[in-house]
Design a protein around this motif. Sequence first.
Motif, PDB file in Angstrom:
ATOM      1  N   VAL A   1       3.976   5.366   1.634  1.00 36.08           N
ATOM      2  CA  VAL A   1       5.088   4.947   2.611  1.00 36.08           C
ATOM      3  C   VAL A   1       4.520   4.298   3.853  1.00 36.08           C
ATOM      4  CG1 VAL A   1       7.111   5.562   4.099  1.00 36.08           C
ATOM      5  CG2 VAL A   1       6.622   6.571   1.499  1.00 36.08           C
ATOM      6  N   GLU A   2       5.069   3.210   4.113  1.00 35.15           N
ATOM      7  CA  GLU A   2       4.687   2.407   5.347  1.00 35.15           C
ATOM      8  C   GLU A   2       5.404   2.713   6.511  1.00 35.15           C
ATOM      9  OE1 GLU A   2       2.374  -1.828   6.205  1.00 35.15           O
ATOM     10  OE2 GLU A   2       4.666  -1.742   6.000  1.00 35.15           O
ATOM     11  N   ARG A   4       6.758   2.077  10.462  1.00 33.79           N
ATOM     12  CA  ARG A   4       6.696   0.937  11.401  1.00 33.79           C
ATOM     13  C   ARG A   4       7.711   1.597  12.571  1.00 33.79           C
ATOM     14  NH1 ARG A   4       5.321  -4.223  10.394  1.00 33.79           N
ATOM     15  NH2 ARG A   4       4.724  -4.446   8.067  1.00 33.79           N
ATOM     16  N   SER A  20      11.280   2.869  10.889  1.00 31.04           N
ATOM     17  CA  SER A  20      11.506   2.205   9.579  1.00 31.04           C
ATOM     18  C   SER A  20      10.411   2.947   8.410  1.00 31.04           C
ATOM     19  CB  SER A  20      11.660   0.724   9.354  1.00 31.04           C
ATOM     20  OG  SER A  20      10.353   0.046   9.545  1.00 31.04           O
ATOM     21  N   THR A  22       9.252   2.224   4.682  1.00 27.11           N
ATOM     22  CA  THR A  22       9.070   1.101   3.508  1.00 27.11           C
ATOM     23  C   THR A  22       8.142   1.490   2.362  1.00 27.11           C
ATOM     24  OG1 THR A  22       9.170  -0.533   5.029  1.00 27.11           O
ATOM     25  CG2 THR A  22       8.688  -1.272   2.931  1.00 27.11           C
ATOM     26  N   ASP A  23       8.843   1.664   1.310  1.00 24.88           N
ATOM     27  CA  ASP A  23       7.847   2.083   0.130  1.00 24.88           C
ATOM     28  C   ASP A  23       6.966   1.023  -0.290  1.00 24.88           C
ATOM     29  OD1 ASP A  23       7.011   2.974  -2.308  1.00 24.88           O
ATOM     30  OD2 ASP A  23       9.122   3.159  -3.346  1.00 24.88           O
ATOM     31  N   ILE A  24       5.782   1.159  -0.106  1.00 22.05           N
ATOM     32  CA  ILE A  24       4.729  -0.089  -0.493  1.00 22.05           C
ATOM     33  C   ILE A  24       3.913   0.619  -1.676  1.00 22.05           C
ATOM     34  CG2 ILE A  24       4.627  -0.669   1.919  1.00 22.05           C
ATOM     35  CD1 ILE A  24       2.089   1.002   2.243  1.00 22.05           C
ATOM     36  N   ARG A  27       3.267  -2.396  -3.952  1.00 21.78           N
ATOM     37  CA  ARG A  27       2.210  -3.545  -3.087  1.00 21.78           C
ATOM     38  C   ARG A  27       0.775  -2.806  -3.068  1.00 21.78           C
ATOM     39  NH1 ARG A  27       2.912  -4.241   3.137  1.00 21.78           N
ATOM     40  NH2 ARG A  27       1.266  -2.584   3.167  1.00 21.78           N
TER      41      ARG A  27
END
Length: 302
Positions: A1-2, A4, A20, A22-24, A27
């Motif tokens: 998870v990223e 921010r 926030s 983000t499921d990375i 990536r």
Amino acid sequence: VEVREVPIVEDGKTIAIVGSLTDITERKRIETILSNEKRFLDDLIKAVPISIGVKDAEGVFISCNPAYAEAAGLSVGQIIGSTNSDIYPPELSERFTREDKKAIKTGETVAFELSGQPGGIGEQKTFQFFKTPFLGLDTDRPGVISVGIDVTERHERENHLQRLTKLLDETQLIGKVGSYEVDPSSETSLWSDNHFHLFGYDPDEIPDPYNYFRNEIIHRDDRLKYAEKFNKVFSEKKSVSIEYRAVHKSGRLMVMHEIATPAINKDGTISNVYGFTQDITDRKTTEKELLKAQILAERANE
């Protein structure tokens, strides 16, 4: 998870933080795959015995493998950041640069061979080069990938084979001998150049040596005898000796001596027949003259 986080500021003071997640996962998975592939390609380029060098649009080396550096007589570190003119003598540098520009201009791979020069690739070496344009990820101007393959041994083998072939041709010419190979399954025949020359022909004058020889070159009165003798190669599976008369292109009558030898497979079948043919016309003429002289001498002594 990223994660921010962005601060919200009013009057110089942070009053809130907006964050926030983000499921990375995907990536990161792709980055790992790309990283592994890059590492694999780097290791592969280092391991291959062919020379590989990469230049940017300005002609500056941005990468090369140890084989390239070794061929140039330098270290990888000395090559990276250099240009052709930094590494090679003027004449060699100009040739490489000219071929690089040609590849970029045409957008196609350029291939050429080059023998080594002092200070370059080594005096005794011959390399085959391939120059291929490529586009980097951060520019729309093409660079060049240069691949060099050491073909010195191949050239030496080819030259050696050419010398042997020339020696064989000269030997056959002096001994009035020609050689051939017959494929019985297709009824085709491969002749040496001197086998054609024995009968007064150039190689391109007889497109079908197998049939032309049997129907035109062998004297018509000897064709049946020749066929019977040649067929013994298959029935007896051993070499046979054949003497027959032949007609030269000029119409001159010749006397020929041939040795035909079968190539026998493991299963007992015959794959090919190899043969040598010698013009013994002069020898036969001399034998007749000697015999005639001997008879005359014997009569004189009676």
